[in-house]
Design a protein around this motif. Structure first.
Motif: not given
Length: 280
Positions: A44-63
């Protein structure tokens, strides 16, 4: 024994899985506690937001591995869902200091880039889908194995900086490195650092340079500038950043910044295309 093994001999991450399955919507982690987190994106797909760094856009298996509390926000795009295993991580350590400060704030590893994780993730996936006895215990222990594998991967791919490797294996240096990271604005004379490490001034200077790859003064300057750039990304005024990283005046800070990066803090900040990545 290698440095990573020395660290893992003295420091153990205990995992407690708090979610496994299909997830939609969003979840916010305040970072207020000392607990770290492990997020395994199985599909699946998920976006991970952080306060002081770019967001991570994950659309493949990852840890995603957060070794200590750090504010982050998981958001699944509308109409989508992601298959996750999420665990809290508590560090059981023989050290009085905080050894996780030697580790990166976040490790993001794609499964495609870390084939050694495949077997563990396959077993984790099987346990997450099944209902056999001892399932929760198995999930917890597999997450702990994943942490070791992630640290090994980060070590072998150069994602752990030289100071991290030194701090992981040398308790005396770890106390110094942690203190500088916690309070970068302090003057930190060489005598005080040597006492903290339990060494003479000359022995400490030589040992530090050998293990970290630079003199203590240069290391402190680098850590201050690293923090300065993080604060500038948050759009803090330059004069406030100068004080928080240990400079008595804005001009002194600006001169040091220009010497290291070739542009003024204001110009560097204007050139940054990324904005702080945190969802409301």
């Amino acid at each position: 024994m290698d440095r990573l093994s020395e660290f893992l001999d003295r420091n153990v991450f205990n995992a407690t899985v708090f979610f496994d399955g299909q997830f939609c919507g969003d979840n916010h982690f305040s970072g207020a506690s000392a607990l770290g987190q492990l997020h395994v994106v199985r599909s699946g797909k998920v976006v991970v937001h952080h306060r002081d760094r770019p967001s991570l856009h994950i659309d493949e298996p990852a840890v995603l591995f957060y070794p200590r509390g750090l504010q982050h926000h998981l958001v699944v795009p509308p109409g989508s869902e992601v298959n996750l295993v999420c665990a809290n991580l508590a560090l059981e350590s023989e050290e009085a200091h905080a050894p996780t400060l030697m580790l990166p704030d976040c490790l993001h590893v794609r499964l495609a880039d870390a084939p050694l994780l495949h077997c563990t993730l396959e077993l984790l996936d099987s346990e997450a889908r099944g209902q056999l006895g001892g399932r929760r215990l198995m999930l917890n222990r597999l997450c702990e194995v994943l942490v070791v594998q992630l640290l090994r991967h980060a070590h072998s791919t150069g994602q752990l900086e030289q100071d991290a490797l030194a701090g992981l294996s040398d308790p005396g240096l770890a106390r110094v490195l942690e203190a500088v990271q916690r309070q970068p604005a302090q003057p930190w004379p060489l005598d005080a650092l040597a006492r903290m490490a339990g060494m003479s001034r000359s022995k400490f200077a030589s040992h530090f340079h050998k293990q970290v790859g630079m003199p203590p003064a240069e290391y402190i300057a680098q850590r201050r500038m690293k923090l300065a750039r993080q604060l500038l990304r948050q759009r803090l005024p330059v004069e406030q950043v100068a004080i928080r990283v240990g400079y008595q005046t804005q001009p002194a800070f600006s001169r040091a910044f220009i010497t290291r990066f070739g542009v003024s803090p204001s110009a560097w900040m204007r050139s940054r295309p990324d904005q702080p990545g945190i969802a409301a």
